[in-house]
Write a protein that holds these residues in place. Structure first.
Motif, PDB file in Angstrom:
ATOM      1  N   SER A  45     -47.199  22.835 -36.352  1.00 33.49           N
ATOM      2  CA  SER A  45     -46.490  22.213 -35.210  1.00 33.49           C
ATOM      3  C   SER A  45     -46.362  23.295 -34.071  1.00 33.49           C
ATOM      4  N   HIS A  79     -42.211  22.513 -38.967  1.00 35.24           N
ATOM      5  CA  HIS A  79     -43.734  21.646 -39.421  1.00 35.24           C
ATOM      6  C   HIS A  79     -43.252  20.440 -40.030  1.00 35.24           C
ATOM      7  N   ARG A  82     -41.487  17.587 -38.055  1.00 30.76           N
ATOM      8  CA  ARG A  82     -42.187  17.099 -36.965  1.00 30.76           C
ATOM      9  C   ARG A  82     -43.588  16.718 -37.117  1.00 30.76           C
TER      10      ARG A  82
END
Ligand code: ADP
Ligand code: TYD
Length: 208
Positions: A45, A79, A82
């Motif tokens: 991310s 991570h 998202r």
């Protein structure tokens, strides 16, 4: 299966061939008409990649093991929220280069009780395991030679040397026994194509 997604992580010592095999697996599964998301840790991310830069560059002693555990876990949480969970919700196959097992090994093996810290923090803020983890097993002399030929700035962990990588290799095999239902070990000393075939058959059998 396609409606609930499938989460695969790749693990192994540095230069074991994870990125190469992830690309191969994505091609194989793509040809079977699955939607694939390739991602990596630390990173994946926007925020995770920022934390990656803090973690992987600089001197070996830049962070203590405890601080690293916090940073890797923070990157993982971002991570997961998202990228990984939304993709799985859409029914995609997520293939991730490293996940919690790397923190169990690289940080958890660096001192007494650190593995407990990794596991308890993981339970509180991540609490999410891959459906399948593939460990690429390889002798560190071979993998370090491969990794060093890449010449990137991200060498903090590779600078730990062969002895530590030997310890990691052994640790990964022990982890495979500890999480026998989730982890499969494959032989990383084969040719790229032979290994890709092994991994492709293994994954196909799991998801069908
Ligand atoms: P990792 O992502 O685990 O660090 P890579 O996939 O980047 O590993 O591989 C490290 C290096 O070794 C790369 O230069 C890659 O081309 C090479 N490599 C990968 N797999 C093999 C293999 N089976 N045999 C020989 N070289 C390989
Ligand atoms: P990676 O980019 O996979 O490196 P390589 O391609 O050399 O295998 O991972 C970067 C480094 O981060 C690697 O040396 C392992 C380390 N790492 C940890 O120490 N803890 C972790 O939780 C993760 C995800 C990675």
């Amino acid at each position: 299966m396609k409606n609930k997604g499938y989460f695969i992580s790749f693990e192994g010592i540095d230069g074991s061939g994870k990125s190469t095999q992830i690309q191969k697996l994505a091609e194989f599964l793509g040809a079977l008409d699955f939607d694939i998301v390739i991602t990596r840790e630390p990173g994946g991310s926007v925020g995770g990649e920022e934390i990656r830069n803090l973690l992987l560059q600089g001197n070996v002693d830049r962070w203590s093991a405890e601080t690293e555990i916090l940073l890797f876990t923070a990157a993982r949480r971002d991570h997961l929220e998202r990228i990984i969970l939304p993709a799985l919700k859409e029914g995609k196959i997520v293939i991730c280069d490293r996940f919690t097992d790397s923190t169990r090994m690289y940080q958890g093996m660096r001192g007494a009780n650190l593995r407990n810290l990794v596991d308890s923090l993981n339970e509180k803020v991540i609490n999410f395991d891959p459906d399948l983890t593939i460990i690429i097993d390889i002798h560190p002399e071979i993998s370090l030679k491969r990794a060093k030929s890449r010449k990137t700035v991200e060498e903090r962990f590779e600078d730990f040397g062969v002895d530590l990588q030997m310890k990691m290799r052994k640790g990964f095999i022990e982890l495979a026994k500890e999480f026998g239902d989730r982890i499969e070990v494959v032989d990383g000393q084969q040719s790229v194509d032979k290994l890709a075939q092994d991994i492709g058959s293994l994954v196909k059998a799991k998801i069908s």
